[in-house]
Scaffold this active site. Structure first.
Site, mmCIF file in Angstrom:
data_model
loop_
_atom_site.group_PDB
_atom_site.id
_atom_site.type_symbol
_atom_site.label_atom_id
_atom_site.label_comp_id
_atom_site.label_asym_id
_atom_site.label_seq_id
_atom_site.Cartn_x
_atom_site.Cartn_y
_atom_site.Cartn_z
ATOM 1 N N LYS A 80 0.904 -1.090 -0.346
ATOM 2 C CA LYS A 80 0.504 -0.316 0.044
ATOM 3 C C LYS A 80 1.446 1.576 0.141
ATOM 4 O O LYS A 80 1.659 1.477 0.476
ATOM 5 C CB LYS A 80 -1.118 0.462 1.304
ATOM 6 C CG LYS A 80 -2.124 0.358 1.492
ATOM 7 C CD LYS A 80 -2.452 1.018 2.705
ATOM 8 C CE LYS A 80 -4.168 2.248 2.574
ATOM 9 N NZ LYS A 80 -4.260 1.773 3.558
ATOM 10 N N SER A 156 -9.494 1.670 3.514
ATOM 11 C CA SER A 156 -8.493 2.812 2.595
ATOM 12 C C SER A 156 -7.731 1.375 1.992
ATOM 13 O O SER A 156 -6.773 2.281 0.918
ATOM 14 C CB SER A 156 -7.706 3.299 3.389
ATOM 15 O OG SER A 156 -7.056 2.873 4.316
ATOM 16 N N SER A 180 -9.542 -0.312 8.124
ATOM 17 C CA SER A 180 -8.834 -0.197 5.736
ATOM 18 C C SER A 180 -8.762 -1.554 5.484
ATOM 19 O O SER A 180 -8.065 -1.176 4.564
ATOM 20 C CB SER A 180 -8.102 1.052 6.652
ATOM 21 O OG SER A 180 -8.530 1.956 6.155
#
Length: 467
Positions: A80, A156, A180
């Site tokens: 990420k 996220s 997330s």
């Protein structure tokens, strides 16, 4: 050899060991999936094909010599774009972060994967600074759901979830400050674990403080246990890290759930309206645990929604993220982020400390709850994936993403381990997740319960058509 893209990390390592295929084969297969799906799904900020193939060739040579570097040598992995990765810009989903820089440091979890020979194929998308539960923003656009590109991937860590679901690397690193890793994993039909806070070291420290966890996003629980063996190693850059792990995350993984005490809370005591398809799928997963010998009863942890306390902590953190920006830079921010930053900046120190008091009380309540129950099982989310490009479902009446994630953020406040496991799909073929929560430090129990669902066949979802 695109079928290699559908194998788990455990299967890939076994195949390397037996000489059935090489890390180069697996990396090419993962890259092909990433590149072919990128125009429709947008899971990646950057796909780093050349460096990945170079890493894979070095790994293949180690395997040929019978000297693998570590537990995931040659396994494709994505990261990420909130976590530092040496040699790659970390833009954090924001137009306010400059591309120029030395970028010469790995985050602790990235460093551990590198030490174990992982092959880094790309950087996955995130909303700006990871502020919300869907993945769209000014820097990387909209990340879509592999099962239906008109729907959101969640967030996220939405890019990571989509990448794993598509077969664009079986392992991904995500972050979780309010759900997330669990939110997008549930929407995309994969496994994700938010470990006990501090179990996976984090550096630099998150502006969201001790709400923010780093965790594995994988095909299944066995891959997550393997990944936890790697990324939970100590790193002195994180002042809040836990001590060394006692034992192994993989030891006892297949031990089953017989004798475990399980509390099943379908709606947190009636506080949450759960869609019928979600409720039915989660109930079937709970019935599977009972059929395997767990002692299951319907019971609620009996706490009121801590959303206002979470907002105080979360929005204050967001305000801190952008505090250094000039007015012209603030105009580049996601409008929703600008709004919550303004709200966060208005909280006082006393407001913040009052939220901490609520957090501590919730932690005590959950500690007492787990003196009776080994596990709490809930839906991961009350809904399935909705329209891409919006923060909340249209017509829902919710103002912020926390309105539709009531099962996830409470356990960031309490720092407990929590995982989501795919347990079916709705009539539109959209995945449904079941959440398993345990007491702090009982990560291995969460993984064992998840593995039991996989072994029983209760953890399953149709692969995305784009894969």
């Amino acid at each position: 050899m695109t079928e290699l893209a559908d194998l788990t990390a455990v299967q890939l390592v076994d195949g390397y060991r037996k000489g059935e295929f090489s890390p180069v084969d697996a990396t090419r297969a993962a890259l092909r999936r990433a590149e072919e799906s990128q125009p429709r799904v947008n899971a990646f900020v950057r796909i780093t094909a050349d460096s990945a193939l170079s890493q894979a060739e070095a790994s293949a040579e180690r395997w040929r010599r019978g000297a693998p570097q570590g537990l995931v040598d040659g396994v494709p992995v994505s990261v990420k774009d909130l976590l530092l990765q040496r040699g790659e810009p970390t833009l954090r989903g924001s137009l306010t972060v400059r591309l120029e820089g030395k970028w010469n440091e790995d985050a602790p979890s990235v460093a551990r994967l590198r030490e174990h020979g992982a092959v880094f194929i790309g950087r996955t998308t995130t909303p700006e600074f990871g502020w919300k539960g869907v993945t769209d923003g000014p820097q990387s656009g909209i990340t879509r759901n592999p099962h239906d590109p008109s729907r959101t991937s969640g967030g996220s860590s939405g890019g990571s979830a989509a990448a794993v679901a598509l077969g664009a690397a079986p392992l991904s690193l995500g972050t979780d400050g309010g759900g997330s890793v669990r939110i997008p994993a549930a929407f995309c039909g994969i496994f994700a674990l938010k470990p006990t806070y501090g179990r996976v070291p984090l550096y630099p420290a998150s502006p969201f403080g001790t709400l923010a966890h780093v965790g594995p996003m994988t095909r299944d629980a066995a891959d997550a246990a393997l990944m936890m063996e790697v990324i939970s190693g100590p790193d002195d850059r994180d002042w809040s890290q836990l001590g060394p792990v006692a034992g192994s995350f993989r030891a006892g993984l297949d031990g089953g759930v017989r004798g475990l005490r399980v509390a099943y809370s379908p709606s947190l005591g009636g506080q949450v309206a759960v869609r019928p398809a979600v409720a039915a799928a989660v109930r079937r997963a709970v019935e599977s645990l009972a059929a395997q010998g767990a002692y299951v009863e319907e019971a609620d942890p009996d706490f009121s929604d801590p959303v206002e306390a979470f907002h105080t902590l979360w929005f204050s953190g967001a305000a801190r993220v952008v505090q250094h920006l000039a007015p012209a830079q603030r105009e580049l921010l996601d409008p929703g982020l600008r709004e919550v930053c303004g709200q966060g900046a208005r909280y006082s120190a006393l407001d913040y400390l009052a939220a901490v008091d609520i957090r501590m009380a919730l932690g005590r309540r959950m500690g007492h709850f787990h003196s009776t129950y080994d596990l709490l099982v809930t839906p991961t989310l009350p809904i399935t994936a909705f329209e891409a490009g919006v923060e909340v479902p249209k017509g829902s009446g919710h103002r912020r993403w926390t309105g539709w994630t009531p099962f996830t953020y409470p356990f960031n406040l309490t720092q407990q381990p929590a995982a989501t496991i795919p347990c079916g799909a709705d009539d539109d073929g959209l995945p449904i997740g079941v959440q398993v929560v345990a007491a702090r430090h009982a990560d291995a129990v969460v993984l064992r319960a998840a593995q039991a669902l996989y072994e029983s066949g209760s953890a399953s979802v149709t692969p995305p058509a784009l894969g």
